[in-house]
Design an enzyme around this catalytic site. Structure first.
Site, PDB file in Angstrom:
ATOM      1  N   GLU A 121      36.988  27.748  45.522  1.00  0.00           N
ATOM      2  CA  GLU A 121      37.106  27.693  44.070  1.00  0.00           C
ATOM      3  C   GLU A 121      38.479  28.201  43.631  1.00  0.00           C
ATOM      4  OE1 GLU A 121      32.586  28.372  42.536  1.00  0.00           O
ATOM      5  OE2 GLU A 121      33.650  30.186  43.073  1.00  0.00           O
ATOM      6  N   CYS A 134      44.300  31.485  39.551  1.00  0.00           N
ATOM      7  CA  CYS A 134      43.824  32.351  40.627  1.00  0.00           C
ATOM      8  C   CYS A 134      43.433  31.425  41.787  1.00  0.00           C
ATOM      9  CB  CYS A 134      42.626  33.135  40.079  1.00  0.00           C
ATOM     10  SG  CYS A 134      41.883  34.232  41.276  1.00  0.00           S
ATOM     11  N   CYS A 141      35.594  35.158  53.272  1.00  0.00           N
ATOM     12  CA  CYS A 141      36.506  36.280  53.514  1.00  0.00           C
ATOM     13  C   CYS A 141      35.904  37.159  54.608  1.00  0.00           C
ATOM     14  CB  CYS A 141      36.690  37.095  52.234  1.00  0.00           C
ATOM     15  SG  CYS A 141      37.886  38.452  52.383  1.00  0.00           S
ATOM     16  N   CYS A 145      33.856  43.529  51.810  1.00  0.00           N
ATOM     17  CA  CYS A 145      33.703  44.542  50.760  1.00  0.00           C
ATOM     18  C   CYS A 145      32.347  44.316  50.079  1.00  0.00           C
ATOM     19  CB  CYS A 145      34.843  44.441  49.745  1.00  0.00           C
ATOM     20  SG  CYS A 145      36.467  44.597  50.513  1.00  0.00           S
ATOM     21  N   CYS A 148      31.818  42.630  46.477  1.00  0.00           N
ATOM     22  CA  CYS A 148      32.480  41.350  46.213  1.00  0.00           C
ATOM     23  C   CYS A 148      31.631  40.212  46.776  1.00  0.00           C
ATOM     24  CB  CYS A 148      33.865  41.342  46.857  1.00  0.00           C
ATOM     25  SG  CYS A 148      34.717  39.757  46.736  1.00  0.00           S
ATOM     26  N   GLU A 197      41.312  36.948  51.930  1.00  0.00           N
ATOM     27  CA  GLU A 197      42.304  38.008  52.026  1.00  0.00           C
ATOM     28  C   GLU A 197      43.630  37.319  52.385  1.00  0.00           C
ATOM     29  OE1 GLU A 197      43.062  41.149  51.476  1.00  0.00           O
ATOM     30  OE2 GLU A 197      44.945  40.794  52.533  1.00  0.00           O
ATOM     31  N   CYS A 375      36.770  38.197  38.880  1.00  0.00           N
ATOM     32  CA  CYS A 375      37.099  38.888  40.129  1.00  0.00           C
ATOM     33  C   CYS A 375      35.837  39.199  40.913  1.00  0.00           C
ATOM     34  CB  CYS A 375      37.785  40.216  39.844  1.00  0.00           C
ATOM     35  SG  CYS A 375      39.247  40.097  38.851  1.00  0.00           S
TER      36      CYS A 375
END
Ligand code: SAH
Length: 382
Positions: A121, A134, A141, A145, A148, A197, A375
């Site tokens: 996305e 963005c 990823c 985390c 997220c 990342e 985010c």
């Protein structure tokens, strides 16, 4: 700014990095595209296929300057070769699957399907004075985390340079064609804050950065200061980025000023501590003159204590003045997470304490949370 010799692209992932972050499943490679190559590489591909090398420049101008890959637009090329040159240099890399709008059309999230059906996305945001895209640099990823949504998916694969660049071209076109209800008609900013990342896919990301800042026909001609690379803090890669001679803005996702909590929130902290990540961020400022952003998602009763704001201020001031600012981000909800954003008065107190310590602090305006485009909310099935 210190300008230093640029190391070869290939020296990307230092061998000291943990396997967790670089265990990319091997699949077929995305088709090669002119955005994957420098000017000489593009010309060489055409010569090999029996075309004059100078045509690469013409095709590149259409792509980066006129934002098109439609052979019908390439009227300066002989009609008989337009399709073939497009097939060679501009393979189709992104198929739009879904588009969601928020903020009255000023925020647009697009779901793309890549050549192998993998989905990513990107989110385009129009403001009165700028338009920011963005981008995703990886599908999924590997950083894990827990707050997220992308981190919960695991890593599917790295994107190629052209797969990232193509997200930018499509957004630049959308801006130009007036598809955003707010903001300028020129895409001005790119942030590597989508899925992935970026510094774990160093080679493709620095390739993208070069294409972003190079003037047409080599690239889009954006200003390096309007490009932000956000990282969990892969220290060797931060140092490598500081030697590229391209002063992009660095954002460090810190989220806690103490190792105990940061290890819980950002697991890679077991490899590089808060102190090591901050030292690298400071070195980045020294090398580039660019003020570093510290990202801090404010999570209720987790990391939003007054004493943590004070400790953060101390850790930053210990490394000098004027080199850093803090971006607290109210936590965006993610599926299955028990955490929520801090209460407004707690957030205000956190900001007040940082400012009292002399640290410039701006709470990030989070766009697109109602379309899961904010985010930490980017996640796709498959
Ligand atoms: N992997 C990179 C870039 C992607 S995320 C990095 O971590 O920096 C961009 C920012 O959004 C990061 O600071 C990330 O920590 C933050 N973020 C992730 N999940 C979030 C959430 N649920 N709410 C608010 N911010 C979040």
């Amino acid at each position: 700014m210190t300008r230093q010799v640029r190391p070869a692209d290939d020296a990307a992932a230092p061998s000291t990095l943990p396997t967790l972050s670089f265990a990319v499943p091997r699949r077929g490679k995305p088709p090669q595209h002119l955005a994957d190559l420098d000017d000489a590489g593009r010309a060489a591909v055409l010569t090999e296929m029996g075309h004059p090398g100078f045509r690469a420049k013409q095709v590149s101008m259409h792509y980066f300057g006129h934002l098109t890959r439609d052979p019908a637009d390439m009227t300066d090329l002989p009609a008989a070769v337009r399709q073939e040159l497009t097939d060679i240099l501009l393979p189709d890399l992104l198929t739009e699957v879904k588009r969601l709008e928020a903020d009255g059309g000023a925020t647009v999230k697009t779901l793309w399907s890549l050549f192998d059906g993998v989905k990513v996305e990107s989110v385009l945001m129009g403001y009165s004075d700028r338009a920011t895209l963005c981008v995703s640099s990886q599908a999924g990823c590997g950083m894990a985390c827990p707050f997220c949504a992308t981190g919960q998916m695991g890593l599917t694969r790295n994107l190629s340079t052209a797969e990232i660049v193509e997200q930018v071209r499509r957004a630049a076109r959308a801006c130009r064609d007036g598809e955003l209800t707010r903001g300028p008609s020129r895409l001005s900013n790119v942030v590597f804050m989508g899925m992935g990342e970026p510094l774990a896919n160093y080679k493709a990301v620095i390739g993208t950065v070069r294409r972003l800042v190079a003037p047409p026909p080599s690239g889009f001609g954006m200003s390096a200061r309007n490009v932000t690379v956000s990282t969990v803090g892969l220290v060797p890669a931060i140092d490598k980025l500081s030697r590229e001679g391209i002063p992009v803005t660095l954002a460090l996702s810190l989220h806690a000023p103490d190792d105990e909590l940061r290890t819980e929130l950002v697991p890679i902290n077991t490899r590089w501590t808060v102190g090591e990540a901050l030292d690298a961020a400071r070195r980045y400022f020294d090398a580039t003159g660019r003020r570093v952003s510290i990202e801090y998602a404010l999570i209720k009763d987790m990391n939003d204590h007054g004493w943590r704001a004070d400790l953060l201020g101390e850790e930053l001031n210990k490394r000098g003045r004027g080199w850093v600012h803090v971006n607290p981000i109210p936590l965006n909800p993610t599926p299955g997470s028990i955490w929520t954003a801090s209460d407004p008065d707690v957030e205000a107190e956190f900001v007040t304490r940082l400012r009292a310590a002399g640290i410039p602090t701006t709470v990030r305006d989070t766009r697109g949370s109602d379309i899961d485009g904010a985010c930490g909310q980017l996640a796709v099935q498959g």
